[in-house]
Scaffold this motif. Structure first.
Motif: not given
Length: 172
Positions: A170-172
């Motif tokens: 998950s990037k954010r």
């Protein structure tokens, strides 16, 4: 002793071993002794016993001459192994050795799933066949049925979702 004497004595040794290997029949062909046949291993009831393994499954297998009936854990093979592919796997050693319908099989299997249990029974039947009829060892071995299939499920590692799969990024 000089180098030439050593070399000559070594060459004499080489010819002596070659002469020992060759037959004195005039043709000079080596004598090939026939391989000693393995002994038949059967119990007091006239059965051959073997243990088969695959994944986590262990099968104890007894074979004796009969009509080709296969009983697994007290149930007929059609009931225990409902899928036809599993029954096909079990009968492979008999097909390779051309002994379909000539032996009765009694097997008890523990552990693993149905596929592993079928593989374990196949391994056990192959081992027991070679103990009952040592002549069948060559075709069964060449088909690869005497070797235990050592592939098993890889264990799960920490920090991973499964054995090798990572958690979703998950990037954010």
């Amino acid at each position: 002793m000089s180098d030439t004497d050593t070399r000559q004595s070594l060459s004499d040794l080489g010819t002596l071993t070659q002469d020992a290997d060759l037959a004195e029949t005039g043709t000079g062909t080596p004598i090939v002794a026939p391989m000693p046949l393995r002994e038949q291993i059967i119990d007091a009831q006239g059965r051959a016993y073997a243990t088969g393994r695959r994944k986590d499954a262990v099968a104890r297998v007894w074979i004796k001459p009969g009509t080709g009936k296969v009983v697994v854990n007290g149930r007929d093979q059609e009931v225990y192994f409902a899928r036809p592919t599993l029954r096909l796997v079990i009968n492979q050693p008999f097909v390779v050795s051309e002994r379909e319908g000539q032996y009765d099989v009694i097997a008890t299997v523990k552990g693993g799933g149905l596929s592993g249990q079928a593989g374990a029974v196949k391994h056990g039947i192959s081992q027991a066949l070679t103990r009952y009829e040592p002549v069948l060892r060559a075709p069964v071995k060449s088909a690869g049925f005497l070797t235990r299939d050592s592939r098993a499920v890889e264990r799960k590692k920490y920090g991973k979702a499964k054995a090798r799969r990572s958690f979703q990024f998950s990037k954010r």
